[in-house]
Design an enzyme around this catalytic site. Structure first.
Site, short mmCIF file in Angstrom:
data_model
loop_
_atom_site.label_atom_id
_atom_site.label_comp_id
_atom_site.label_asym_id
_atom_site.label_seq_id
_atom_site.Cartn_x
_atom_site.Cartn_y
_atom_site.Cartn_z
N GLU A 36 0.82 -1.21 0.00
CA GLU A 36 0.00 0.00 0.00
C GLU A 36 0.85 1.26 0.00
OE1 GLU A 36 -3.11 0.35 -0.57
OE2 GLU A 36 -3.48 -1.79 -0.65
N CYS A 193 -13.36 1.96 -15.28
CA CYS A 193 -13.76 3.36 -15.08
C CYS A 193 -12.51 4.24 -15.13
CB CYS A 193 -14.49 3.50 -13.75
SG CYS A 193 -15.40 5.05 -13.58
N CYS A 200 -17.49 1.78 -20.50
CA CYS A 200 -18.82 1.64 -19.90
C CYS A 200 -19.52 0.36 -20.36
CB CYS A 200 -19.66 2.87 -20.23
SG CYS A 200 -18.94 4.40 -19.59
N CYS A 203 -18.84 -2.23 -17.82
CA CYS A 203 -18.94 -1.81 -16.41
C CYS A 203 -20.17 -2.40 -15.72
CB CYS A 203 -18.98 -0.30 -16.32
SG CYS A 203 -18.98 0.30 -14.62
N CYS A 209 -25.26 3.98 -13.38
CA CYS A 209 -24.30 5.09 -13.37
C CYS A 209 -24.98 6.39 -13.82
CB CYS A 209 -23.13 4.77 -14.29
SG CYS A 209 -21.87 6.07 -14.31
#
Length: 349
Positions: A36, A193, A200, A203, A209
DNA sequence: AAGACGTGGTA
DNA sequence: TTACCAAGTCT
């Protein structure tokens, strides 16, 4: 549209289409934390290069805590944002001395570690401990701003807080789903995205959305204000001694390239001359080579290298370390210096 | 709280 | 070539 639909769609999508074989997708808090930190403002492809070097050299948080800072920074060389490496080292020592070598499991405690902010703490808590904590990184902001058509100034604290609240409201109810959900947010933002030309058609949120429905995927999220890039002239003194060693200095802990090693570096040419004079150099002894430019987020560095050879006795001390070419690789160097020294024919005496 | 802090990728 | 920004945090 019920918010519960969001997490269900995302988790299902993640299981089928998300990334599952990244080397840090494990339950081990140390490895999750390390990844991370490396991934902050850094793309996965870059981290894939660095992550195994760290886990090999520092298999445990104890090994990392016990290492010299110089070695940590040497392994971090080229990854950028070197405060991350300095804080990584400090945080390892915090874990060893403050938590008995065992990573805390709560987001709040994780946030006390150097270099671990709210989003990173939440990611560790979610991945390693299945805690219901929300992350909010660039990917998540983009997904949320689009799916829920949130139009605000990214620099606005209130808008930022609204996104945090939205992210928390969307968390799945079951703890066991937290890793897939959290990874799904990141993967959806990174692979579908995307900032430009979002896919899209692929997605899982396409039906719900709001940005897509309003034809606003191209303008959401709003762009951040451009940062002013100031030009900073720098002068490098590449000083070799009779044996061929190069003088390196450890840079201050704060500022550009903090904690790395660099040749003597000056903002004013006169300061370089004054320093070189102590080794018997005058301006005529210095071979100037073509300036190089190096762009940081907020600075354009204009670097003029000046090379010289001294016959004065040279000792490691307050002026720095004299390092032979075969040992240059042991030091964490700024990227442009590393590249300069590793040219086929660096202009050096 | 706005700026500091790296480097590489993409359009 | 320039603009934008990527699994942000710190001060």
């Amino acid at each position: 549209m019920p918010h519960t639909d969001f997490s269900a769609r995302l988790i299902a999508w993640q299981h089928r289409h998300g990334r599952h074989h990244l080397p840090w997708q494990v339950r081990e808090p140390y490895l999750v934390w390390l990844s991370e930190i490396m991934l902050q403002q850094t793309q996965v492809a870059t981290v894939l290069d660095y992550y195994p070097r760290f886990t090999t050299r520092f298999p445990t948080v104890q090994a990392l805590a016990a290492a010299p800072q110089d070695e940590v920074l040497s392994l971090w060389q080229g990854l950028g944002y070197y405060s991350r490496a300095r804080n990584l080292h400090k945080a390892a020592q915090q874990v060893v001395s403050g938590f008995g070598g065992v990573f805390p499991s709560s987001r709040r405690e994780l946030e006390t570690l150097c270099g671990v902010g709210r989003s990173t703490a939440a990611a560790i808590a979610a991945f390693a401990f299945h805690q219901r904590e929300a992350i909010l990184d660039g990917n998540v902001k983009r997904v949320l701003c689009r799916v829920f058509a949130r139009d605000g100034n990214p620099a606005d604290k209130k808008f930022e807080n609204q996104l945090w609240a939205l992210a928390e409201s969307l968390l799945p109810s079951e703890q066991e789903n937290m890793p897939a959900y959290t990874q799904g947010l990141m993967d959806l933002g990174a692979t579908v995205c995307k900032r430009s030309k979002p896919l899209c058609g692929k997605c899982p949120m396409a039906e719900i959305c709001q940005a897509k429905a309003q034809n606003r995927t191209a303008v959401l999220p709003r762009k951040k204000a451009a940062v002013e890039v100031k030009t900073l002239p720098l002068y490098w003194l590449l000083l070799r001694n009779a044996e061929g060693a190069l003088l390196l200095q450890k840079r201050p802990q704060h500022g550009i390239w903090g904690g790395l090693y660099c040749v003597p570096c000056f903002e004013k040419l006169q300061d370089l001359y004054d320093f070189a004079a102590r080794y018997g150099m005058v301006a005529d002894n210095l071979a100037e080579s073509a300036a190089l430019t190096h762009r940081l987020t907020h600075r354009l560095l204009l670097i003029t290298p000046l090379a010289a050879k001294t016959h004065r006795p040279s000792e490691n001390g307050s002026d720095g370390l004299w390092v032979m070419p075969q040992h240059w690789a042991d030091y964490g160097l700024p990227k442009p210096l590393h590249d300069y020294l590793n040219q086929p024919q660096p202009a050096l005496f």
